[in-house]
Design an enzyme around this catalytic site. Structure first.
Site, PDB file in Angstrom:
ATOM      1  N   GLU A   1       9.465   6.036  42.065  1.00 35.24           N
ATOM      2  CA  GLU A   1      10.798   5.663  42.548  1.00 35.24           C
ATOM      3  C   GLU A   1      11.501   4.799  41.483  1.00 35.24           C
ATOM      4  O   GLU A   1      12.689   5.007  41.198  1.00 35.24           O
ATOM      5  CB  GLU A   1      10.657   4.891  43.874  1.00 35.24           C
ATOM      6  CG  GLU A   1      11.962   4.435  44.484  1.00 35.24           C
ATOM      7  CD  GLU A   1      11.807   3.084  45.154  1.00 35.24           C
ATOM      8  OE1 GLU A   1      10.878   2.901  45.965  1.00 35.24           O
ATOM      9  OE2 GLU A   1      12.612   2.191  44.836  1.00 35.24           O
TER      10      GLU A   1
ATOM     11  N   GLU B   1       6.203  -7.129  40.335  1.00 34.32           N
ATOM     12  CA  GLU B   1       6.655  -7.007  41.728  1.00 34.32           C
ATOM     13  C   GLU B   1       5.500  -7.251  42.682  1.00 34.32           C
ATOM     14  O   GLU B   1       5.616  -7.978  43.671  1.00 34.32           O
ATOM     15  CB  GLU B   1       7.261  -5.607  41.970  1.00 34.32           C
ATOM     16  CG  GLU B   1       7.822  -5.430  43.384  1.00 34.32           C
ATOM     17  CD  GLU B   1       8.426  -4.036  43.629  1.00 34.32           C
ATOM     18  OE1 GLU B   1       8.659  -3.289  42.651  1.00 34.32           O
ATOM     19  OE2 GLU B   1       8.665  -3.697  44.803  1.00 34.32           O
TER      20      GLU B   1
END
Lengths: 450, 450
Positions: A79, A156
């Site tokens: 993504e 992240e």
């Protein structure tokens, strides 16, 4: 962009819920246009003339639960890579264009799907389609792109999971709850596997899953249905069909026979919390009416301030600062039902657990009232109407439904099905599924206490 | 035939141990002949002239942890199918021949290997090789063979697992302990997946894994090394090499952060029992010396009547009827270390757990004595010498080692490495791996009590 995890905190659950319930448009449903292009792309067009805005979403029928063993995180990693530029457009050019025209965008990865989203003025729809269609096939996947982006994902995970004890606990509750099914594995991926993801993995994933015959286009907004159809045929229709994909059959759960607990003690925990989860059927895997009953059960038991758990633990006993229940029904495979709570004041986590267990036991033993079920249905349907009222909410409902095995008809019939739920069905769902002997409890504890 | 599971009961563990430790032949090691045929078959010949008997074992480097997701049980199922007859020999003909000549046979499947075993008079060795080589390639896999044998396996699982609460619990403890690695899945397979295994699965499995370049032949006994080499070259050497196999890389465990429990309450349980397990490195994955230290730790902590757990819980406190520790070091991947115990008389399971935890805590805090370690080494080495003294035990040690990433040299050096273990290394192993915060405890409880 963001990934949707199975976190049990209310905030995360709320986020999941936005994409989750398979709902409908009640009496005044707009005329949905639903068709497929020759290359297999499924298209849903939802007219919404209230404001000069259009939502353009492309959903791929691939999520973390489709990943190969040892390759966790590749769906979410991919993504990110979709924002890195194509043979025709440099990195960030698509996003810059959206910003230039005052639009907004997002993308998210879940267990069962990956979706890309833009909201812009209707005049920009064609451009959005062109960019989105372009990156379905022309993505540039060089080492120069892969390496730095992997570092972004690692960071992240560090900031969102590794440094957050409640996320770490939530991951291991899932890994314990699912003994065989890939919902066991976090959407973002295990850190040690993320670190190994490479260019070959990305290219394989792209070739396998990013194709019109594995995608659903949802366009909602101030558009003319016929025009969208023409535009989609023109732009997306030019992409050749990809290889046929195997049916999405994942390993399923064995019969579960045990009661499990998962405990994380960490100095960073300020407020302890408790959760309990069970494997239950999803809208796709349930017997007729069961998923709807589970939805209403979650509402009666712990959906907001009128629910039994809220009234008992927060209002009456005053032992919890927050508590509730949820059901993640929009899943391709068997999913989970959960309850959670945090103690307040001098109350202990054990008191919270005992009180929640008691509420479940009461429903199992004595059922729920007709009035409760009717009120829960109304609250539930109202929240769906609210979601419907948001253009991107509408688009999400269709996208999530169509990528998790439901149909446009299912979405249309959903409110009727919810209305049919009986108190007996709610009790039966609790009795059948919320069995202590097959539950997994999670305990988040501050250092040196319980 | 039988499968080797990760059951925590002492009896099962003993069975595992027979095949497990990578050991050696101390000072008087026989001259092992070790070579490979051109088609990739690895051969180990161990002369043992004490009796006119020969052990012929063929080991395949495939076990349940190599199965594709959703296909659990195929390795063990396939082991059964190997007895069903070939293009040249009818079903049961091989077994009948062994019985006719007064021999015995067996076969077993584990996480990392599948092995076939015959013990006969030396004059029968050629015939054994011919039968074994024949079924490596000529097996008949028709629906008529597959269907009834699947029913046999289902019945085996019913009688050995489904009807045995301790086996059911053990399976779910493993499924909880391993969050990502396939050791999570039982060797016999999950019932619902066994039921789906079909002819195509069996043929795929056979073609992929049953080939000389994925096997190890171990011959031990009253044989002439040169003769065996000639015979093996003649018979097994005629089989063409199979396709190259990928390296056996399975998904590995993420960092574990939680303390977990798994509880099974069942009316069939007469005596409650407790177990606790941790993921630890195996001989193949450990840092140098660590696996040996874990072996000695298991011996000091809970290996037999001289161990701390036995002396404290059974002899001194009298609260346990049985208790101990084990380490399954012979594994291709990270494996498990475990402790277990059952209460005696009026003692509770909690007392047993507390007392075992205390013994671990003492070692972590204060270490072990030089004398304890020396005595543990002696006991351990003596048990290995005992295993060595059994011809099939010798063959098993080599077969298990060579199919789990160890070498003939590792086996030869093993006793020396055990002798090098220091008290500090034992304490360090306990400190590093037996961390309560990453443990999984199993509780087997009679109905309505704890």
């Amino acid at each position: 962009m963001k990934f949707i995890s199975g976190a049990v905190r209310r905030s995360a659950i709320a986020a999941v819920f936005m994409t989750v319930p398979v709902t409908a448009f009640s009496e005044q449903a707009p005329t949905i246009d639903h068709f497929s292009l020759d290359n297999g792309l499924e298209v849903v067009v939802i007219p919404d003339r209230r404001a000069p805005v259009v939502t353009h979403m492309l959903w791929y029928k691939v999520g973390s639960a489709d990943e190969d063993p040892g390759k966790s995180g590749i769906a979410h990693f991919f993504e990110h890579l979709m924002f890195k530029g194509t043979a025709n457009h440099g990195p960030g050019e698509f996003s810059a264009r959206i910003a230039d025209v005052g639009g907004r965008e997002n993308a998210f990865t879940s267990y069962d799907y990956t979706a890309y989203f833009q909201q812009v003025a209707p005049s920009e729809l064609r451009t959005m389609m062109e960019f989105e269609a372009d990156r379905m096939t022309n993505l540039v996947l060089t080492e120069e792109v892969i390496g730095p982006e992997r570092d972004v994902i690692i960071e992240e995970r560090n900031s969102r999971v590794e440094s957050d004890p409640s996320s770490l606990l939530s991951e291991e509750v899932s890994a314990t709850l699912y003994q065989n099914h890939p919902y066991r594995i976090p959407v973002i991926g295990w850190m040690h596997e993320i670190k190994q993801l490479n260019r070959e993995d990305a290219i394989d994933f792209y070739k396998r899953y990013y194709a019109p015959n594995n995608a659903v286009l949802v366009v909602a907004g101030d558009v003319d249905t016929a025009e969208v159809r023409e535009m989609a045929t023109d732009i997306y229709g030019a992409i050749p069909r990809g290889p046929d994909l195997e049916e999405r059959i994942r390993p399923t759960e064995p019969e579960q026979n045990t009661k499990r607990t998962v405990e994380l003690t960490d100095a960073r925990v300020a407020v302890p919390s408790f959760s309990k989860r069970w494997v239950v059927p999803s809208y796709r895997t349930a017997e007729p009416g069961e998923a709807e009953a589970l939805d209403i059960l979650s509402e009666v038991l712990g959906g907001g301030i009128r629910s039994r758990i809220y009234q008992e633990l927060i209002v009456k006993q005053g032992i919890a600062s927050s508590a509730g229940a949820y059901y993640q029904g929009t899943s391709l495979d068997d999913t989970s039902f959960g309850v959670w709570g945090s103690p307040r004041g001098d109350a202990t986590l054990e008191q919270v657990e005992t009180a929640i267990d008691a509420e479940i036991a009461k429903i199992v033993a004595d059922g729920v009232t007709e009035e409760e079920v009717e009120k829960a249905k109304k609250r539930y349907l109202r929240s769906m109407i609210f979601a419907r009222d948001d253009q991107s909410g509408m688009a999400r409902i269709y996208g999530a439904a169509l990528t998790t095995g439901s149909t446009v008809e299912d979405v249309a019939n959903w409110t009727d099905k919810i209305r049919e739920v009986t108190p007996a069905a709610v009790q039966q769902a609790a009795k059948k599924y919320l069995d202590e002997r097959r539950s997994v409890a999670g305990y988040l504890l501050p250092q040196e206490s319980k």
